[in-house]
Design an enzyme around this catalytic site. Structure first.
Site, PDB file in Angstrom:
ATOM      1  N   ASP A 126       0.825  -1.208   0.000  1.00 60.51           N
ATOM      2  CA  ASP A 126       0.000   0.000   0.000  1.00 60.51           C
ATOM      3  C   ASP A 126       0.859   1.258   0.000  1.00 60.51           C
ATOM      4  O   ASP A 126       0.747   2.112  -0.861  1.00 60.51           O
ATOM      5  CB  ASP A 126      -0.957   0.005   1.213  1.00 60.51           C
ATOM      6  CG  ASP A 126      -0.252  -0.310   2.537  1.00 60.51           C
ATOM      7  OD1 ASP A 126       0.962  -0.580   2.532  1.00 60.51           O
ATOM      8  OD2 ASP A 126      -0.927  -0.289   3.581  1.00 60.51           O
ATOM      9  N   ASP A 159       6.991   3.867   3.647  1.00 60.35           N
ATOM     10  CA  ASP A 159       7.296   5.016   4.489  1.00 60.35           C
ATOM     11  C   ASP A 159       8.800   4.985   4.811  1.00 60.35           C
ATOM     12  O   ASP A 159       9.607   5.453   4.015  1.00 60.35           O
ATOM     13  CB  ASP A 159       6.398   4.897   5.735  1.00 60.35           C
ATOM     14  CG  ASP A 159       6.430   6.094   6.647  1.00 60.35           C
ATOM     15  OD1 ASP A 159       6.618   7.217   6.159  1.00 60.35           O
ATOM     16  OD2 ASP A 159       6.267   5.921   7.865  1.00 60.35           O
ATOM     17  N   GLY A 185      10.540   2.276   4.833  1.00 59.83           N
ATOM     18  CA  GLY A 185      11.098   1.195   4.029  1.00 59.83           C
ATOM     19  C   GLY A 185      11.431  -0.044   4.859  1.00 59.83           C
ATOM     20  O   GLY A 185      11.790  -1.090   4.309  1.00 59.83           O
ATOM     21  N   THR A 220       9.542  -2.176   6.545  1.00 66.81           N
ATOM     22  CA  THR A 220       8.665  -3.327   6.303  1.00 66.81           C
ATOM     23  C   THR A 220       9.059  -4.042   5.016  1.00 66.81           C
ATOM     24  O   THR A 220       9.238  -5.260   4.979  1.00 66.81           O
ATOM     25  CB  THR A 220       7.198  -2.864   6.210  1.00 66.81           C
ATOM     26  OG1 THR A 220       6.883  -2.097   7.371  1.00 66.81           O
ATOM     27  CG2 THR A 220       6.242  -4.033   6.093  1.00 66.81           C
ATOM     28  N   ARG A 234     -10.243   2.899   6.509  1.00 71.77           N
ATOM     29  CA  ARG A 234      -9.747   1.990   5.470  1.00 71.77           C
ATOM     30  C   ARG A 234     -10.653   1.912   4.254  1.00 71.77           C
ATOM     31  O   ARG A 234     -10.199   1.705   3.140  1.00 71.77           O
ATOM     32  CB  ARG A 234      -9.634   0.557   6.029  1.00 71.77           C
ATOM     33  CG  ARG A 234      -8.350   0.266   6.727  1.00 71.77           C
ATOM     34  CD  ARG A 234      -8.169  -1.241   6.862  1.00 71.77           C
ATOM     35  NE  ARG A 234      -7.347  -1.567   8.006  1.00 71.77           N
ATOM     36  CZ  ARG A 234      -6.013  -1.482   8.030  1.00 71.77           C
ATOM     37  NH1 ARG A 234      -5.367  -1.080   6.971  1.00 71.77           N
ATOM     38  NH2 ARG A 234      -5.345  -1.806   9.107  1.00 71.77           N
TER      39      ARG A 234
HETATM   40  P1  IMP Z   1       7.434   1.413   6.695  1.00 73.59           P
HETATM   41  O1  IMP Z   1       7.913   0.100   7.216  1.00 73.59           O
HETATM   42  O2  IMP Z   1       7.868   2.561   7.582  1.00 73.59           O
HETATM   43  O3  IMP Z   1       7.801   1.662   5.255  1.00 73.59           O
HETATM   44  O4  IMP Z   1       5.874   1.445   6.844  1.00 73.59           O
HETATM   45  C1  IMP Z   1       5.088   0.666   6.094  1.00 73.59           C
HETATM   46  C2  IMP Z   1       3.752   0.455   6.751  1.00 73.59           C
HETATM   47  O5  IMP Z   1       3.383   1.486   7.698  1.00 73.59           O
HETATM   48  C3  IMP Z   1       2.710   0.502   5.672  1.00 73.59           C
HETATM   49  O6  IMP Z   1       2.529  -0.770   5.091  1.00 73.59           O
HETATM   50  C4  IMP Z   1       1.497   0.994   6.425  1.00 73.59           C
HETATM   51  O7  IMP Z   1       0.847  -0.098   7.039  1.00 73.59           O
HETATM   52  C5  IMP Z   1       2.051   1.895   7.499  1.00 73.59           C
HETATM   53  N1  IMP Z   1       2.024   3.322   7.093  1.00 73.59           N
HETATM   54  C6  IMP Z   1       3.071   4.124   6.857  1.00 73.59           C
HETATM   55  N2  IMP Z   1       2.677   5.378   6.528  1.00 73.59           N
HETATM   56  C7  IMP Z   1       1.333   5.344   6.545  1.00 73.59           C
HETATM   57  C8  IMP Z   1       0.309   6.339   6.283  1.00 73.59           C
HETATM   58  O8  IMP Z   1       0.563   7.502   5.947  1.00 73.59           O
HETATM   59  N3  IMP Z   1      -0.972   5.914   6.422  1.00 73.59           N
HETATM   60  C9  IMP Z   1      -1.315   4.650   6.780  1.00 73.59           C
HETATM   61  N4  IMP Z   1      -0.405   3.696   7.024  1.00 73.59           N
HETATM   62  C10 IMP Z   1       0.910   4.037   6.908  1.00 73.59           C
END
Ligand code: IMP
Length: 176
Positions: free
Chosen positions: A99, A102, A104, A106, A164
């Site tokens: 989706d 952010d 990175g 995950t 959602r």
């Molecule tokens: P990352 O590991 O920081 O890249 O975050 C990834 C996960 O954080 C995404 O798959 C979302 O579930 C959640 N996430 C990050 N930013 C947002 C946002 O702006 N809205 C909703 N979920 C977010």
């Protein structure tokens, strides 16, 4: 905080871009026997549902669920697998459908885990990316929208499990 998020990416913009992404992906994998799409739950469910119906190539779908450790004392950015694939991806052409990217963290965790399962190829597709927030560099082959640093909701994305099911992507007042 108001109840109705402010529109950042409209339903029409989403529809147009998802169709374009599906065309790019169909073209990119035209010579492949079958594409294996992996949707990341929960956030990617709506995007994946629209994307898969717009693809013109043979493909199958499976899901993975990950969760960030929000616990005290846990390493910041640590990620945990909560639901695994049902099928093997060995020798398959895999496209991870996320989706939003952010920091990175995950996607970096997931790509390392999936690469160890020896797929024939491993690429990524993210509907939304926030490049200014990146901590872990991750390769993104297909990207829908680049947005600034803001918390967004709708079209699968939530804030504390709310919003959602909105058909568009929006920002919330009072959020950064
Ligand atoms: P990352 O590991 O920081 O890249 O975050 C990834 C996960 O954080 C995404 O798959 C979302 O579930 C959640 N996430 C990050 N930013 C947002 C946002 O702006 N809205 C909703 N979920 C977010």
């Amino acid at each position: 905080m108001t109840d109705s998020p402010k529109v950042l990416i409209s339903e029409t913009q989403l529809r147009t871009r998802v169709t374009e992404l599906a065309q790019q992906i169909s073209h990119g994998y035209a010579s492949v026997d079958e594409l294996f799409l992996i949707g990341i739950l929960k956030g990617a469910f709506m995007f994946l549902a629209d994307l898969t119906r717009a693809l013109t190539i043979r493909h199958r779908v499976d899901f993975i669920a990950l969760s960030s450790y929000g616990m005290k004392g846990a390493r910041p950015g640590a990620v945990r697998l909560v639901l695994d694939l049902r099928e093997s991806i060995r020798d398959r052409h895999v496209l991870v459908v996320e989706d939003i990217v952010d920091t990175g963290e995950t996607l970096a965790y997931l790509l390392e885990m999936l690469a160890a399962r020896h797929p024939a190829s491993l690429k990524t597709c993210a509907l939304v990316t926030k490049p200014s927030r990146r901590v872990k560099p991750v390769p993104l082959e297909y990207v829908g929208f680049e947005i600034p640093d803001a918390w967004v909701v709708g079209y699968g994305l939530d804030y504390k499990e709310r919003y959602r099911t909105l058909p568009y992507i929006g920002t919330l007042d009072g959020m950064p």
